[in-house]
Design a protein around this motif. Structure first.
Motif, PDB file in Angstrom:
ATOM      1  N   ASP A 196       0.854  -1.184   0.000  1.00  0.00           N
ATOM      2  CA  ASP A 196       0.000   0.000   0.000  1.00  0.00           C
ATOM      3  C   ASP A 196       0.890   1.232   0.000  1.00  0.00           C
ATOM      4  N   LEU A 197       0.356   2.351  -0.500  1.00  0.00           N
ATOM      5  CA  LEU A 197       1.078   3.617  -0.518  1.00  0.00           C
ATOM      6  C   LEU A 197       0.413   4.577   0.458  1.00  0.00           C
ATOM      7  N   ALA A 198       1.216   5.109   1.380  1.00  0.00           N
ATOM      8  CA  ALA A 198       0.673   6.050   2.355  1.00  0.00           C
ATOM      9  C   ALA A 198       0.344   7.391   1.701  1.00  0.00           C
ATOM     10  N   LEU A 199       1.133   7.804   0.699  1.00  0.00           N
ATOM     11  CA  LEU A 199       0.914   9.079   0.002  1.00  0.00           C
ATOM     12  C   LEU A 199       0.837   8.817  -1.501  1.00  0.00           C
ATOM     13  N   PRO A 200      -0.247   8.205  -1.976  1.00  0.00           N
ATOM     14  CA  PRO A 200      -0.303   7.853  -3.406  1.00  0.00           C
ATOM     15  C   PRO A 200      -0.314   9.058  -4.333  1.00  0.00           C
ATOM     16  N   GLN A 211       5.930   6.654   0.089  1.00  0.00           N
ATOM     17  CA  GLN A 211       5.948   5.844   1.306  1.00  0.00           C
ATOM     18  C   GLN A 211       5.234   4.494   1.125  1.00  0.00           C
ATOM     19  N   PRO A 212       5.810   3.618   0.314  1.00  0.00           N
ATOM     20  CA  PRO A 212       5.225   2.271   0.197  1.00  0.00           C
ATOM     21  C   PRO A 212       5.356   1.509   1.500  1.00  0.00           C
ATOM     22  N   PRO A 220      -0.688  -5.009  10.723  1.00  0.00           N
ATOM     23  CA  PRO A 220       0.677  -4.523  10.974  1.00  0.00           C
ATOM     24  C   PRO A 220       1.289  -3.926   9.705  1.00  0.00           C
ATOM     25  N   LEU A 221       1.956  -2.796   9.865  1.00  0.00           N
ATOM     26  CA  LEU A 221       2.572  -2.084   8.743  1.00  0.00           C
ATOM     27  C   LEU A 221       4.086  -2.219   8.806  1.00  0.00           C
ATOM     28  N   THR A 222       4.689  -2.477   7.663  1.00  0.00           N
ATOM     29  CA  THR A 222       6.147  -2.536   7.553  1.00  0.00           C
ATOM     30  C   THR A 222       6.574  -1.550   6.477  1.00  0.00           C
ATOM     31  N   ALA A 223       7.354  -0.541   6.869  1.00  0.00           N
ATOM     32  CA  ALA A 223       7.785   0.493   5.922  1.00  0.00           C
ATOM     33  C   ALA A 223       8.735  -0.105   4.881  1.00  0.00           C
TER      34      ALA A 223
END
Length: 341
Positions: A3-7, A72-73, A297-300
Motif C-alpha cells: 500500500d502507498l501512504a501518500l499515493p 511511502q510504500p 501490521p505495517l512494515t515500511a
C-alpha cells in the motif's frame, strides 16, 4: 499486500517529461568569456562528446525510485485481532497432596484430579479470548506462576508444567485469595474475576479465608469457587473392596460463602463431565467480550527504493567523473605518439 501512504505523490512522475517538452530559452546575451578548444577536432573530441551524452534511462530510473520512495510504500500484513478491554481472570489452582487422588474419569481412563484439571481448564482458557489471565498455584503458600497476560498459550504451558508437591502438600486458600486481590489492586479498573479450584479446606497460610474475603469485597473481586472430588470411590484392600468418600475434607461451606459474598457462585465438580459443564456455565456468567478490534501490521518499505536510487546516483557520478578525465589522458597519449614519430 503493498500500500502507498501518500499515493498522490505519484502525480510527480511525468514532471521530467513536461520539463523536456518546454521550449528552450533563447540566450541573446554574448558570452562573457570564450574558452579555448582544448581538444582537436579529430578522434578525442568525438570520444568526449560520446561520453558526455547523458544516460536518459538511468536518470529516469533514479527519478522513478525517488518518487516511489516519497509515496511511502508499506507492506500491510494479515488482520490481527486486538483484545478490547475484557476481564482480568485470575485462576488459582490447588496443588496440595490430595490432588493426586485418582477419582476422575477422563476420556475413558482414570486420572488424578490435577491431570483432569489441566485438560479441561486448558480448554476453558482457550475460549477466553480478550481476557487477561493469570495463574496462581497454592499449597503451603501461594505463588504467582503467571502474571496477568493476553498470552493464553503461555498460561496453558505453565499449567501443563505444574507437578504435585511443587508448593507443598497443604492448602492455603486464604493466601491464594489475598494474592489474587493484591494483583488486581495493581491494575486499572476492570471486571475482576477469581476462579478458585480446590479439593480441600484451608490448612495452611498466613491469612484466613474470612480475612481474604474482606479484601476481595473491598476490591470488588468476584469469586467463583469449584470443589473438586468424587463422592464415592472404590478402594481395594486385603479384605476386599470398600466404598469411601475421597472428598470428606472438602470445605463446601467456606467455598460457598466465599463465592456468594462476592457475587459469584460455588460449583461442585464430582467428575470430568461436571467440570466441563461448570466451565460452560462460567462462559455464560462471565461472557467473553464480543466486540473485537482489528489492526493490520505495517512494515515500511520506502528505504528500499531510496537506497537503490542513492546507489544509482553514486554510479552516475562516477560515470560523469570518468567521462571528464579520460579524454585528456587519450589526447596526451596521442600527442606523445606524434612527437615520437
Amino acid at each position: 499486500m503493498i500500500d502507498l501512504a501518500l499515493p498522490w505523490v505519484l502525480l510527480a512522475l511525468p514532471l521530467p517529461i513536461f520539463m523536456y517538452l518546454l521550449p528552450p530559452k533563447k540566450n541573446t546575451e554574448a558570452a562573457p568569456l570564450k574558452m579555448p578548444i582544448l581538444v582537436s577536432s579529430s578522434g578525442p573530441k568525438t570520444q568526449l562528446g560520446d561520453r558526455q551524452k547523458t544516460p536518459i534511462s538511468l536518470l529516469v530510473l533514479i527519478w522513478l525510485l525517488l518518487v516511489v520512495s516519497a509515496s511511502q510504500p508499506q507492506w500491510l500484513g494479515e488482520p490481527v485481532n486486538i483484545p478490547t478491554e475484557g476481564r482480568e481472570l485470575m485462576v488459582a489452582v490447588d496443588l496440595s497432596g490430595s490432588m493426586q487422588v485418582e477419582d476422575m474419569n477422563l476420556n475413558g481412563r482414570t486420572v488424578n484430579r490435577l491431570d483432569m484439571l489441566k485438560v479441561l481448564l486448558g480448554n476453558f482458557i482457550d475460549r477466553r479470548v480478550g481476557d487477561r489471565i493469570g495463574l496462581i498455584l497454592f499449597g503451603d503458600d501461594a505463588y504467582m506462576q503467571t502474571p496477568m497476560t493476553f498470552d493464553r498459550e503461555t498460561v496453558k504451558q505453565m499449567l501443563d508444567e505444574t507437578v504435585l508437591g511443587l508448593v507443598g502438600k497443604q492448602t492455603a486458600i486464604g493466601d491464594a485469595i489475598a494474592l489474587a486481590v493484591k494483583r488486581f489492586a495493581e491494575k486499572e479498573q476492570s471486571n475482576r474475576v477469581l476462579l478458585l479450584l480446590t479439593d480441600g479446606q484451608n490448612t495452611a497460610g498466613k491469612i484466613l479465608p474470612e480475612q481474604a474475603l474482606e479484601l476481595a469485597i473491598a476490591e470488588e473481586v468476584t469469586i467463583y469457587s469449584v470443589g473438586i472430588g468424587a463422592d464415592v470411590m472404590i478402594q481395594r484392600s486385603l479384605f476386599g473392596k470398600r466404598r469411601v468418600n475421597p472428598s470428606s475434607e472438602l470445605d463446601e461451606k467456606t467455598l460457598t460463602t466465599l463465592a456468594e459474598s462476592t457475587g459469584g457462585k460455588y460449583f461442585r465438580a464430582r467428575s470430568s463431565q461436571d467440570m466441563e459443564e461448570i466451565y460452560q456455565i462460567l462462559d455464560k456468567l462471565e461472557p467473553v467480550e464480543q466486540e473485537q478490534q482489528q489492526m493490520r501490521p505495517l512494515t515500511a518499505l520506502f528505504y528500499y527504493p531510496l537506497a537503490l536510487a542513492a546507489l544509482l546516483t553514486f554510479i552516475y557520478i562516477l560515470w560523469i567523473n570518468a567521462s571528464m578525465y579520460r579524454p585528456f589522458s587519450t589526447n596526451k597519449t596521442q600527442k606523445l605518439g606524434d612527437s615520437n614519430g
